[in-house]
Design a protein around this motif. Sequence first.
Motif, PDB file in Angstrom:
ATOM      1  N   SER A 125       0.815  -1.209   0.112  1.00 48.00           N
ATOM      2  CA  SER A 125      -0.099   0.106  -0.142  1.00 48.00           C
ATOM      3  C   SER A 125       0.826   1.147   0.025  1.00 48.00           C
ATOM      4  CB  SER A 125      -0.999   0.000   1.294  1.00 48.00           C
ATOM      5  OG  SER A 125      -0.247  -0.109   2.325  1.00 48.00           O
ATOM      6  N   SER A 126       2.119   1.110   0.445  1.00 47.48           N
ATOM      7  CA  SER A 126       3.160   2.343   0.605  1.00 47.48           C
ATOM      8  C   SER A 126       3.202   2.842  -0.883  1.00 47.48           C
ATOM      9  CB  SER A 126       4.220   1.955   1.152  1.00 47.48           C
ATOM     10  OG  SER A 126       5.187   1.003   0.247  1.00 47.48           O
ATOM     11  N   GLN A 127       2.857   2.454  -2.012  1.00 50.21           N
ATOM     12  CA  GLN A 127       2.962   2.733  -3.359  1.00 50.21           C
ATOM     13  C   GLN A 127       1.956   3.464  -3.809  1.00 50.21           C
ATOM     14  OE1 GLN A 127       6.087   1.503  -4.864  1.00 50.21           O
ATOM     15  NE2 GLN A 127       6.426   0.808  -2.874  1.00 50.21           N
ATOM     16  N   PHE A 128       0.889   3.820  -2.908  1.00 53.69           N
ATOM     17  CA  PHE A 128      -0.332   4.393  -3.414  1.00 53.69           C
ATOM     18  C   PHE A 128      -0.670   5.557  -2.413  1.00 53.69           C
ATOM     19  CE2 PHE A 128      -0.216   0.026  -4.927  1.00 53.69           C
ATOM     20  CZ  PHE A 128      -0.438   0.291  -6.206  1.00 53.69           C
ATOM     21  N   SER A 129      -1.475   6.433  -2.797  1.00 62.17           N
ATOM     22  CA  SER A 129      -2.119   7.495  -2.143  1.00 62.17           C
ATOM     23  C   SER A 129      -3.329   8.206  -2.839  1.00 62.17           C
ATOM     24  CB  SER A 129      -1.304   8.849  -1.980  1.00 62.17           C
ATOM     25  OG  SER A 129       0.031   8.478  -1.337  1.00 62.17           O
ATOM     26  N   CYS A 130      -4.180   8.716  -2.025  1.00 62.89           N
ATOM     27  CA  CYS A 130      -5.471   9.161  -2.342  1.00 62.89           C
ATOM     28  C   CYS A 130      -5.242  10.588  -2.605  1.00 62.89           C
ATOM     29  CB  CYS A 130      -6.605   8.542  -1.577  1.00 62.89           C
ATOM     30  SG  CYS A 130      -7.238   7.101  -1.584  1.00 62.89           S
ATOM     31  N   TYR A 131      -5.649  11.049  -3.578  1.00 64.08           N
ATOM     32  CA  TYR A 131      -5.836  12.564  -3.842  1.00 64.08           C
ATOM     33  C   TYR A 131      -7.272  13.227  -3.873  1.00 64.08           C
ATOM     34  CZ  TYR A 131      -0.612  12.547  -4.737  1.00 64.08           C
ATOM     35  OH  TYR A 131       0.685  12.340  -4.672  1.00 64.08           O
ATOM     36  N   GLU A 146       6.553  12.111  -6.508  1.00 65.28           N
ATOM     37  CA  GLU A 146       6.631  11.775  -7.995  1.00 65.28           C
ATOM     38  C   GLU A 146       5.528  10.868  -8.126  1.00 65.28           C
ATOM     39  OE1 GLU A 146      10.580   9.965  -8.078  1.00 65.28           O
ATOM     40  OE2 GLU A 146      11.453  11.724  -8.479  1.00 65.28           O
ATOM     41  N   HIS A 147       4.175  10.853  -7.291  1.00 64.34           N
ATOM     42  CA  HIS A 147       3.296  10.017  -7.754  1.00 64.34           C
ATOM     43  C   HIS A 147       2.741  10.433  -9.176  1.00 64.34           C
ATOM     44  CE1 HIS A 147       2.269   8.639  -3.449  1.00 64.34           C
ATOM     45  NE2 HIS A 147       2.510   7.558  -4.261  1.00 64.34           N
ATOM     46  N   VAL A 148       2.140   9.629 -10.037  1.00 59.02           N
ATOM     47  CA  VAL A 148       1.407   9.530 -11.073  1.00 59.02           C
ATOM     48  C   VAL A 148      -0.036   9.398 -10.802  1.00 59.02           C
ATOM     49  CG1 VAL A 148       1.145   8.717 -13.448  1.00 59.02           C
ATOM     50  CG2 VAL A 148       3.496   8.637 -12.547  1.00 59.02           C
ATOM     51  N   LEU A 149      -0.683  10.529 -10.969  1.00 59.01           N
ATOM     52  CA  LEU A 149      -2.351  10.499 -10.834  1.00 59.01           C
ATOM     53  C   LEU A 149      -3.005   9.853 -11.881  1.00 59.01           C
ATOM     54  CD1 LEU A 149      -1.230  12.530  -8.662  1.00 59.01           C
ATOM     55  CD2 LEU A 149      -3.072  13.666  -9.001  1.00 59.01           C
ATOM     56  N   LEU A 150      -3.699   9.008 -11.723  1.00 60.35           N
ATOM     57  CA  LEU A 150      -4.577   8.482 -12.657  1.00 60.35           C
ATOM     58  C   LEU A 150      -5.752   9.238 -12.984  1.00 60.35           C
ATOM     59  CD1 LEU A 150      -4.932   4.718 -11.258  1.00 60.35           C
ATOM     60  CD2 LEU A 150      -3.455   5.495 -13.157  1.00 60.35           C
ATOM     61  N   PRO A 151      -6.356   9.151 -14.226  1.00 66.20           N
ATOM     62  CA  PRO A 151      -7.569  10.068 -14.688  1.00 66.20           C
ATOM     63  C   PRO A 151      -8.786   9.504 -13.774  1.00 66.20           C
ATOM     64  CG  PRO A 151      -6.385   9.220 -16.483  1.00 66.20           C
ATOM     65  CD  PRO A 151      -5.726   8.414 -15.536  1.00 66.20           C
ATOM     66  N   SER A 152      -9.599  10.185 -13.405  1.00 66.34           N
ATOM     67  CA  SER A 152     -10.880   9.779 -12.508  1.00 66.34           C
ATOM     68  C   SER A 152     -12.246  10.453 -13.151  1.00 66.34           C
ATOM     69  CB  SER A 152     -10.399  10.294 -11.233  1.00 66.34           C
ATOM     70  OG  SER A 152     -11.461  10.051 -10.266  1.00 66.34           O
ATOM     71  N   VAL A 153     -13.140   9.598 -13.102  1.00 64.97           N
ATOM     72  CA  VAL A 153     -14.462   9.946 -12.882  1.00 64.97           C
ATOM     73  C   VAL A 153     -15.150   9.501 -11.330  1.00 64.97           C
ATOM     74  CG1 VAL A 153     -14.784   9.781 -15.468  1.00 64.97           C
ATOM     75  CG2 VAL A 153     -15.453   7.819 -13.817  1.00 64.97           C
ATOM     76  N   ALA A 154     -14.291   9.282 -10.664  1.00 63.57           N
ATOM     77  CA  ALA A 154     -14.837   8.885  -9.204  1.00 63.57           C
ATOM     78  C   ALA A 154     -15.050  10.012  -8.317  1.00 63.57           C
ATOM     79  CB  ALA A 154     -13.890   7.851  -8.518  1.00 63.57           C
ATOM     80  N   LYS A 155     -16.285   9.982  -7.715  1.00 58.28           N
ATOM     81  CA  LYS A 155     -16.896  10.832  -6.707  1.00 58.28           C
ATOM     82  C   LYS A 155     -17.132  10.119  -5.391  1.00 58.28           C
ATOM     83  CE  LYS A 155     -18.032  15.030  -9.477  1.00 58.28           C
ATOM     84  NZ  LYS A 155     -19.287  16.260  -9.651  1.00 58.28           N
TER      85      LYS A 155
END
Length: 518
Positions: free
Chosen positions: A135-141, A201-210
Amino acid sequence: MDSSEQRRKRKRIFRPSSPTATIVYFFSVSKNTNFECVYGRNSTGDDVGVVKEKSFSVDVYGESEFGVLVRCPLPPVNYSAVVNLRKFSGNGLWKESNQTVNSWENVAYAATLDGNTVVVFVKGLNLRPDRESDSSQFSCYFGLGNFEKEGRFALRTNAITAAQEVVRCALPLSIRKTPEKARGIRITIGMLPHIQAKAHEHVLLPSVAKITELKSEGRGNVENGKYDLCVCTMVWNQGSALREWITYHSWLGVERWFIYDNNSDDNIKDVIEELETENYNVTRHVWPWIKTQEAGFSHCALRAKKECNWVSFMDVDEYFYFPYSTPGHQSLRSTGYAGQDSLRSLVANVSSSSPGIAEIRTTCHSFGPSGLNSAPSQGITVGYTCRLKSPERHKSIIRPDALDTTLLNVVHHFHLRKGFRYMNLPQSTAVINHYKYQVWDVFRAKFFRRVATYVVDWQNNQNEGSRDRAPGLGTEAIEPPNWPLQFCEVWDTGLRDFVLSNFADLSTGLLPWEKSSF
């Protein structure tokens, strides 16, 4: 990024192909808007070389007014795969939507609150099946403030767990005390591009999630606050199978139904509405995302946690059956006649006698076409009576409050929290009749698409020896010459006899699902 580019990025469309030759779009507008699908070799909106088609359907997506899904036909031959939408403006004119088309393979597509955490469902992480990841490889924005205007994520929290297509993160401190403020916030997942990368350096994924808050949509809870037994399933074009399946299992004690609709274009909405008017506690939930059954089941487990003590995860061609459950066989069964509400009584007894058990696994017997060439008029429980001798796999009934925080599942069972265990239900107590190999006209639909994330579609020449596939069929939906006689080793009329004894109308002999079809 200039302001025009920001505006262009503000709304996004994702287009997973469905097996019914449609494209599914996400679009943040009202459900009452009229849409036209526009195909062409340019994106200027000019009518030169442009083909326009009426959209197939418009469906609400999410728990509120966050957006709708517009289903369009696939582009005509020799036209661009990029499909634009035009919406009717109300003044007699069509207005180009000018949306951004993104890849379905790389997107955060749903998110829901769970206590002081948020659970995000995402494609593109490429995590291993049935394994928890680092899980350390991921974050929520989190896109607070003027996100819809500025397209900027303002806050970040670290992931707590990550597995398959599900990432769980803590809520930011600023909204943790009042989680309802998170509702409607855009969220995405950031991931490190390589193992040595730093957090910034996180790469952010596109999102339609609310972020949504899953609320009860049923007919209201029972007196003690929860139903004893619920069922969750994911379907595509199974409207014709629902009534028999729900009528039968409601008799056995199922009180609540969650139907995750994976891009159906049959009459399933009408069938569910009819069942609701007949006091069956059924709700339909739009789940358009392709090959996401495991994630959908995780989502349903979260939805059911507030309403249900136990949830069965099963398909509409699977039926619980208590052997020796007809009146004539009562003397062969030490526990007596398995009558109405037997399944609900079973899970309630487990709750009271074995509180450490959080999953009940039931063996499946796979039935074949049983010599038939057309779908049986009295339903599948009466029509299919020949099966394979040895059982295949199992299905589970789980306690949603005892699941591991990863929500890991492999369709057939979930991972449990420490301190809880599963039990295997003896075949002498109950089995599941899985009407897996039906008449060819029904069975061949499985070739269009498999809903599970980690199961290869049958048109692909990969894993042709998988137990998910029908043995010997290859990659094309061509009926074998002896199909009606396949998968027939043991004649088993137990459930047929039970159904005819308990459900047939005494005056007409008709079964409830037959009368409804007439």
